[in-house]
Design a protein around this motif. Structure first.
Motif, PDB file in Angstrom:
ATOM      1  N   ILE A  45      42.565  36.620  44.924  1.00  0.00           N
ATOM      2  CA  ILE A  45      43.110  37.548  43.932  1.00  0.00           C
ATOM      3  C   ILE A  45      43.092  36.918  42.538  1.00  0.00           C
ATOM      4  O   ILE A  45      42.713  37.567  41.574  1.00  0.00           O
ATOM      5  CB  ILE A  45      44.539  37.977  44.326  1.00  0.00           C
ATOM      6  N   GLY A  49      45.070  39.009  38.983  1.00  0.00           N
ATOM      7  CA  GLY A  49      44.006  39.769  39.628  1.00  0.00           C
ATOM      8  C   GLY A  49      42.639  39.598  39.013  1.00  0.00           C
ATOM      9  O   GLY A  49      41.736  40.392  39.274  1.00  0.00           O
ATOM     10  N   LYS A  53      39.135  41.268  40.360  1.00  0.00           N
ATOM     11  CA  LYS A  53      38.456  42.200  39.446  1.00  0.00           C
ATOM     12  C   LYS A  53      37.006  41.775  39.219  1.00  0.00           C
ATOM     13  O   LYS A  53      36.096  42.615  39.192  1.00  0.00           O
ATOM     14  CB  LYS A  53      39.206  42.259  38.120  1.00  0.00           C
TER      15      LYS A  53
END
Length: 76
Positions: A45, A49, A53
């Motif tokens: 993660i 994030g 992403k």
């Protein structure tokens, strides 16, 4: 696409043997379910994030030639 996800994620985690990727395909979308070891969740993660992403961005770009929308779900 599954191989691409596996290549990216296994290079990030400490437990590459625990990486499991499943896919589900519908009429207009493909959903990939990524499961990693609970100790590796933070690495996948990333802070705020960012890593997740970035992984999603690469996958969306690689799948842009397909006529289906691609989704990536990350779970323990």
């Amino acid at each position: 696409m599954k191989e691409l996800i596996e290549t990216i994620v296994t290079s990030l985690v400490d437990h590459p043997e625990a990486v499991v990727i499943k896919s589900e395909e519908d009429d207009n979308r493909i959903t990939f379910y990524l499961s990693v070891h609970k100790e590796d969740m933070g690495k996948v993660i990333g802070k705020q994030g960012r890593v997740a992403k970035a992984i999603r961005t690469v996958i969306y770009a690689a799948g842009s030639s397909q006529q289906k929308k691609i989704y990536l779900e990350i779970s323990e």
